[in-house]
Scaffold this active site. Structure first.
Site, PDB file in Angstrom:
ATOM      1  N   THR A  16       0.823  -1.218   0.000  1.00  0.00           N
ATOM      2  CA  THR A  16       0.000   0.000   0.000  1.00  0.00           C
ATOM      3  C   THR A  16       0.856   1.267   0.000  1.00  0.00           C
ATOM      4  O   THR A  16       0.646   2.177  -0.806  1.00  0.00           O
ATOM      5  CB  THR A  16      -0.916   0.022   1.246  1.00  0.00           C
ATOM      6  N   VAL A 135       6.908   6.766  12.212  1.00  0.00           N
ATOM      7  CA  VAL A 135       6.101   7.155  13.370  1.00  0.00           C
ATOM      8  C   VAL A 135       5.002   8.122  12.950  1.00  0.00           C
ATOM      9  O   VAL A 135       5.271   9.186  12.397  1.00  0.00           O
ATOM     10  CB  VAL A 135       6.971   7.838  14.458  1.00  0.00           C
ATOM     11  N   GLY A 137       2.553   8.321  10.674  1.00  0.00           N
ATOM     12  CA  GLY A 137       2.163   8.642   9.296  1.00  0.00           C
ATOM     13  C   GLY A 137       2.639   9.999   8.818  1.00  0.00           C
ATOM     14  O   GLY A 137       3.840  10.260   8.735  1.00  0.00           O
ATOM     15  N   ILE A 139       2.438  12.933  10.184  1.00  0.00           N
ATOM     16  CA  ILE A 139       2.835  13.966  11.165  1.00  0.00           C
ATOM     17  C   ILE A 139       4.367  14.096  11.150  1.00  0.00           C
ATOM     18  O   ILE A 139       5.067  13.103  11.351  1.00  0.00           O
ATOM     19  CB  ILE A 139       2.363  13.596  12.587  1.00  0.00           C
ATOM     20  N   GLU A 193      -5.629  -5.013  11.365  1.00  0.00           N
ATOM     21  CA  GLU A 193      -5.135  -6.112  10.532  1.00  0.00           C
ATOM     22  C   GLU A 193      -5.907  -7.395  10.864  1.00  0.00           C
ATOM     23  O   GLU A 193      -6.513  -7.504  11.928  1.00  0.00           O
ATOM     24  CB  GLU A 193      -3.654  -6.382  10.866  1.00  0.00           C
ATOM     25  N   ASP A 204       3.120  -2.047  18.514  1.00  0.00           N
ATOM     26  CA  ASP A 204       3.318  -1.007  17.501  1.00  0.00           C
ATOM     27  C   ASP A 204       3.606   0.350  18.163  1.00  0.00           C
ATOM     28  O   ASP A 204       4.563   1.047  17.791  1.00  0.00           O
ATOM     29  CB  ASP A 204       2.057  -0.933  16.618  1.00  0.00           C
ATOM     30  N   LYS A 208       7.117   2.733  18.186  1.00  0.00           N
ATOM     31  CA  LYS A 208       7.131   4.173  17.868  1.00  0.00           C
ATOM     32  C   LYS A 208       7.689   4.984  19.045  1.00  0.00           C
ATOM     33  O   LYS A 208       8.433   5.943  18.853  1.00  0.00           O
ATOM     34  CB  LYS A 208       5.719   4.637  17.504  1.00  0.00           C
ATOM     35  N   GLY A 305      -2.224   4.955   6.589  1.00  0.00           N
ATOM     36  CA  GLY A 305      -2.875   5.115   5.288  1.00  0.00           C
ATOM     37  C   GLY A 305      -1.847   5.415   4.216  1.00  0.00           C
ATOM     38  O   GLY A 305      -0.778   5.979   4.498  1.00  0.00           O
TER      39      GLY A 305
END
Ligand code: HSE
Length: 440
Positions: A16, A135, A137, A139, A193, A204, A208, A305
């Protein structure tokens, strides 16, 4: 990197994020050329399955199912590692660095576990290594911590950095439904998921936090020292009781400097409803950075995303290309040869107020007994509420206590004592209450 006006990229992994990045590079070609003064071209892509049909047209690109072909390709200037995981990715990134390629990656597990070694070898080889997309997305938190608040003494970094957990807790709060039923909705919507354990069990967010804390405090990347809890045991009734007392339940990743060292912890916690993080709902991520000069800074946006992650990947690619081309400042997110040696404090030593819920037999003296237990630890009670018995023939009533500040090891003892009482059934449910007062 040569002096031509074309920077050549090799992609390792084309899921993706890889495909979104590829499409965005084409879509924003003009914009990128305007900003950089030269073009980016994807020349080589390693995929898992050569036969798989893709929406992306890869004409003119060397396609392979051997990722090492990309990292060793003499045409490639920058390797974009989007394969994920730690084993092959580690080998690939090491090979890319050894082979003189700059690297951009979104791989949080890799950096959380091997960041020190990788950054040191990148520095030794004069290689640029960037990982903004690892970390939160889109931001720009890695850049903010490593560039924009330089010169500050960072007091704390507190984040809602797992969108899946935040979505699930928000929905559990809004609809008063269980973790299990929201999990299947999150999976149906594509937020969780098929195997959600990495997200819901806190791993996760732990990866981060390992990255954020290393950059904020100049320490090693030390995922293994982080206390990690997930949201799998959070019950909707505790979210509702917390709300009635003026708190929201959020899954937080916290790095805070205390007098005894650095606390690194990931867990669900109660935060005041009027705190800025309490209103961050859904899959959104948010990170609060508190510097001694800057004061509190809040960053929020899409934490996952395709496009959001591509935004961070492309910004890193442009950064690397610009620095490599102009010979500009080769800043490292951390200086791997000069790491600070703050001790990491044990989670059991961390101090906060607590929310405690017990199911008590509805008989005289129970509240007094609970008060006595807390008093024996020299801890005050901020609030105590006895709720209505649950519907049906329940013989117990929920009792909610908000305690004064105490150490985690003490509340654990309190909970054990309460659970062993004749007046109480089952175990005591317990969450930290974060007041965002750093005792530095
Ligand atoms: N699975 C992550 C989340 C996104 O739910 O936030 C990628 O880091």
């Amino acid at each position: 990197m040569g002096s031509s006006k074309m920077i050549k990229l090799g992609f390792v992994g084309f899921g993706t994020v890889g495909q979104s990045t590829f499409i965005a590079l084409e879509r924003n070609l003009y914009q990128i050329k305007q900003q950089m003064g030269y073009e980016l071209e994807v020349v080589s892509v390693a995929v898992k399955d050569l036969e798989k049909k893709r929406v992306v047209e890869l004409s003119g690109v060397r396609l392979t199912d051997d990722p090492f072909e990309v990292v060793l390709d003499p045409n490639v200037d920058i390797v974009v590692e989007l394969i994920g995981g730690t084993e092959i990715a580690h080998e690939l990134v090491s090979a890319a660095i050894a082979n003189g390629k700059h690297v951009v990656t979104a791989n949080k597990a890799l950096i959380a576990n091997f960041g020190d070694e990788i950054l040191l070898s990148a520095q030794n080889e004069n290689i640029l290594f960037r990982f903004e997309a690892a970390v939160a997305g889109s931001i720009p938190i890695i850049k903010a911590l490593s560039e924009s608040v330089r010169g500050n003494r960072i007091k704390a970094v507190v984040g809602i950095i797992n969108g899946t957990c935040n979505f699930m807790l928000s929905e559990m709060a809004a609809k008063q439904v269980s973790f299990v039923s929201i999990l299947s909705e999150a999976q149906r919507l594509g937020y969780a998921e098929a195997d959600p354990s990495f997200d819901v069990m806190g791993t996760d967010a732990g990866h981060k936090l390992a990255i954020l804390s290393a950059i904020a405090f100049g320490t090693e990347f030390q995922f293994e020292k982080i206390h990690v809890e997930g949201i799998q045991n959070v019950l909707p009734e505790d979210i509702a009781y917390a709300k009635g007392l003026g708190y929201q339940v959020k899954h937080l990743a916290i790095a805070v400097k205390t007098r005894n060292g650095l606390e690194l912890r990931v867990h669900p916690a109660l935060i005041p409803l009027d705190h800025i993080l309490a209103s961050v709902d859904g899959v959104v991520n948010a990170i609060l950075v508190d510097g001694d000069l800057s004061g509190p800074l809040m960053f929020s946006g899409a934490g996952a995303g395709g496009d959001a992650t591509a935004s961070a990947v492309i910004s890193d690619i442009i950064d690397v290309a610009s620095v490599a081309h102009t010979g500009g400042t080769r800043f490292m997110a951390v200086r791997p040869e000069k790491l600070s040696d703050y001790p990491i404090t044990a989670f059991t030593e961390s101090v906060s107020g607590y929310y405690v819920r017990v199911e008590a037999k509805d008989r005289p003296g129970v509240l007094a007994e609970i008060s006595r237990v807390l008093a024996s630890f020299n801890v005050s009670i901020e609030a105590i509420h006895q709720k209505e018995a649950k519907e049906g023939a329940s013989t117990t009533v929920p009792i909610i206590i908000l305690t004064g500040r105490m150490a985690e090891k003490a509340i654990r003892e309190v909970c054990e004592i309460l659970a062993s009482s004749d007046s109480i059934t089952g175990s005591a449910i317990c969450y930290k209450v974060e007041d965002f007062q750093w005792a530095t």
